[in-house]
Design a protein around this motif. Structure first.
Motif, short mmCIF file in Angstrom:
data_model
loop_
_atom_site.label_atom_id
_atom_site.label_comp_id
_atom_site.label_asym_id
_atom_site.label_seq_id
_atom_site.Cartn_x
_atom_site.Cartn_y
_atom_site.Cartn_z
N HIS A 48 47.09 76.76 48.62
CA HIS A 48 46.22 75.59 48.50
C HIS A 48 45.01 76.04 47.72
N ARG B 260 40.61 69.48 46.33
CA ARG B 260 41.86 70.16 46.00
C ARG B 260 42.09 70.14 44.50
N GLY C 103 45.67 59.73 55.49
CA GLY C 103 47.09 59.97 55.27
C GLY C 103 47.82 60.22 56.55
N ALA C 104 49.16 60.26 56.44
CA ALA C 104 49.98 60.59 57.60
C ALA C 104 49.66 62.02 58.01
N GLN D 196 39.69 62.24 53.77
CA GLN D 196 41.09 62.05 53.43
C GLN D 196 41.73 61.06 54.39
N LEU E 14 51.31 64.71 58.71
CA LEU E 14 51.95 65.81 58.00
C LEU E 14 51.48 65.92 56.57
N GLU E 15 51.26 64.76 55.96
CA GLU E 15 50.76 64.74 54.59
C GLU E 15 49.38 65.42 54.51
N VAL E 16 48.52 65.07 55.50
CA VAL E 16 47.19 65.68 55.53
C VAL E 16 47.32 67.18 55.77
N TYR E 17 48.26 67.52 56.61
CA TYR E 17 48.44 68.94 56.94
C TYR E 17 48.96 69.70 55.72
N ARG E 18 49.93 69.12 55.04
CA ARG E 18 50.57 69.84 53.94
C ARG E 18 49.75 69.82 52.67
N ARG E 19 49.07 68.69 52.44
CA ARG E 19 48.28 68.61 51.21
C ARG E 19 46.85 68.18 51.54
N ARG F 123 48.52 57.35 61.11
CA ARG F 123 47.71 57.78 59.97
C ARG F 123 46.42 58.39 60.45
#
Lengths: 280, 357
Positions: free
Chosen positions: B335, B344, B217-218, B215, B220-225, B204
């Motif tokens: 985004h 966001r 998050g995992a 933020q 990829l989650e941070v990267y994607r959203r 994380r």
């Protein structure tokens, strides 16, 4: 590679002679009889009385009480030198440790107060120091000779600067490793300061070795005579037509040079390492 | 093994500088959490508060079920790896690793056993009797890790441990740290300013900005959203392009060019586009003027301008490009961030009329 130029060598040779000649003169003159020196001046060549002079200087009993020998004076000087060096290192290291690693009020002020005393030579406070020692009944004792001069602004300053250059992470790593203040000092700082200690040892040993005024005032007992006083007292015999024993004074001076030379030679490798080693 | 919990933790330095403000984080047992952010964001301060090297001004730090706010670093059952290794220069590698155990009065044979085991794990066995100065940077860093491992602490703390190494070594050490942590399953908190390190190591991520959590998050989650324009620009390389844009009639526009449908209220927005989400197509909606191209081998990054604003596109082609291109983008790759707060904007990727006005 830079080419060696004759001029460079000339400068070096002249420099070396400039430094070495007085020593050679002293050494050579000490092997002549006092009367020859008195009439002919100093010598650059060896004479025939060397063994006798040195033997006399080291073992002959002199002074008013008649039992001060060169060896005794040598021993006293040694005690002064080593006592000074060791005592000053211990005291200034602990002082610097407190100043650098403990957060207490006025630490900077205290440091500057200590630092300012660098400006005051011993002569300024020699009377009060004498008074204190006299009241404590420490005249004519090694304690009285050594202890009052142990506080060293120079040493404290050097160690403070050194401790400041030790990375903070080392302290933090030690704290996490469970080392308390004492353990950190003994296990980490002291071994790291070895080269620094060697440097201070050289400086302070010679300082103690060369002390003249303080022993002169502090001691009246001849068994506390140091070499420096011995040399002086040989030359202070202008009574009637008596000629001072120049040869003996020179011999003592030469002897007085030997221990500092040994100290420098022994510690110089560490000393240089301490000045050049960057990897702390 | 333990959880590490920070509740409403704050740090104010003398002089009133708020380095860390109200941080709530819970690190699960065995989890690898990376604190990432630009320099001065308070990440190191946070780590040092957990380690006990900084006082905690507000809030509560727990390791396991103990509140450790006032405990000495040595009593917190943690081990720390420093950026400059902080090895004791006068001790051999073995003594460096054993020092902490000795201070804890661990039996001698137990110390030897643990040090040997750690040395084997880190391939340091041939160097045990050397001094740190005789080791290379990578080896020193491994000794620093060994010193942490032998303690068998409930948490590892890493303070930018790889930033003193060269790029190649950094990549291999990164892998080593990851493998080691998986194998030992020790809760870890890792501080770095390198987003790549953060992405590759973390279970994380915690992105910090000005002492506050931006933020969690995992990777990829941070990267994607990304939760804010700041996170969006910070995570990912090459960085996400941020464009001044507006939304009207359910369409995102840059200048006069319609980019794609956007399901947010009309008005000014910051539009984020990842370079790899853009495609060079003949009839794309966005005209781009090429400025310069960076060849990376496997791909290339085309830098240029859209409507006078900087933009970057990655692509894998090898042929030379004309000076003017057209770009297209999936609606799902948009985004959108609030212009003022940078947060966001929640988007429903359905039709525009589903969004309340």
């Amino acid at each position: 590679m830079q080419q060696v130029k004759p001029l460079d060598h000339l400068v070096l040779i002249l420099g070396a002679l400039f430094m070495a000649l007085p020593v050679i003169v002293a050494l050579m003159s000490s092997t002549h009889a006092a009367i020859e020196i008195h009439s002919n001046g100093l010598y650059l060549t060896p004479g025939g009385d060397g063994v006798e002079t040195y033997n006399k200087v080291l073992t002959a009993r002199g002074g008013f009480t008649g039992d001060v020998t060169g060896l005794l004076m040598l021993g006293n000087s040694m005690i002064m030198g080593i006592g000074f060096a060791v005592g000053k290192i211990v005291l200034s290291m602990t002082a610097a440790y407190a100043l650098v690693y403990f957060r207490f009020r006025f630490a900077t002020l205290i440091f500057w107060a200590i630092f300012t005393t660098l400006l005051l030579p011993l002569e300024v406070r020699i009377m009060p120091s004498y008074q204190v020692m006299s009241t404590l009944g420490l005249l004519n004792s090694y304690t009285g000779l050594i202890v009052p001069l142990l506080a060293s602004a120079t040493g404290t300053f050097f160690f403070r600067q050194f401790f400041k250059s030790v990375p903070d992470e080392l302290l933090e790593a030690a704290r996490i490793d469970g080392a308390g203040p004492w353990k950190f000092f003994v296990d980490v700082l002291v071994p790291l300061s070895r080269t620094m200690m060697a440097a201070i040892f050289i400086i302070m040993f010679i300082y103690g070795w060369n002390q003249y005024l303080w022993p002169l005032i502090m001691t009246t007992d001849e068994s506390f005579y140091t070499l420096m006083r011995g040399i002086k007292s040989i030359l202070q015999v202008w009574v009637g037509s008596q000629i001072p024993d120049y040869n003996e004074a020179f011999a003592l001076a030469v002897l007085a040079m030997i221990p500092p030379i040994i100290v420098v030679v022994v510690f110089q490798r560490m000393f240089i390492k301490g000045l050049t080693e960057s990897d702390k | 093994m333990a959880t590490v919990t920070l509740s409403n933790v704050g740090k104010t330095y003398a002089g009133g500088v708020d380095a860390v403000r109200g941080v709530d984080v819970e690190i699960k047992d065995g989890e690898f959490v990376v604190l990432v952010g630009p320099s001065g964001c308070g990440k190191s301060t946070m780590l040092r508060m957990v380690a006990g090297l900084e006082d905690v001004t507000r809030g509560e730090v727990r390791i396991g079920d103990r509140v450790v706010n006032t405990l000495d670093p040595a009593d917190r059952d943690i081990a720390m790896v420093f950026q400059n290794y902080a090895l004791y220069p006068h001790m051999s590698v073995r003594d460096n690793m054993a020092y902490g155990l000795k201070n804890r009065r661990t039996p001698k044979d137990e110390i030897t056993r643990r040090v040997d085991e750690a040395a084997r794990m880190l391939e340091l066995a041939p160097y045990l009797d050397r001094k740190p100065r005789a080791l290379s940077g990578g080896q020193r860093q491994r000794v620093a890790m060994g010193r942490a491992i032998v303690r068998q602490p409930s948490a590892f703390l890493f303070d930018e441990p790889l930033s003193n190494l060269d790029a190649k070594l950094r990549v291999s050490m990164r892998g080593e740290i990851r493998r080691l942590q998986k194998r030992l399953a020790t809760t870890s908190l890792y501080v770095t300013h390198d987003q790549l390190e953060a992405m590759t190591l973390a279970d994380r991520l915690i992105v910090l900005r000005d002492g506050a959590v931006e933020q969690v998050g995992a990777p990829l989650e941070v990267y994607r959203r990304p939760a804010s324009a700041f996170v969006a620009a910070f995570i990912g390389s090459p960085a996400m392009t941020l464009l001044d844009a507006r939304v009207s009639d359910g369409q995102a526009l840059v200048g006069d060019h319609v980019v794609a449908p956007a399901a947010v209220p009309a008005g000014e927005v910051t539009l984020g586009l990842r370079p790899e989400d853009l495609r060079i197509t003949r009839d794309g909606p966005l005209p781009m003027r090429v400025d310069y191209i960076e060849e990376l081998g496997a791909q290339r990054i085309v830098h240029g301008f859209v409507d006078g604003q900087k933009i970057a596109v990655t692509e894998t082609g090898a042929e030379s490009l004309p000076a003017d291109l057209r770009l297209s983008v999936d609606p799902g790759a948009l985004h959108l961030f609030d212009v003022k707060t940078g947060r966001r904007l929640p988007q429903t990727v359905t039709r525009p009329e589903a969004v309340p006005a």
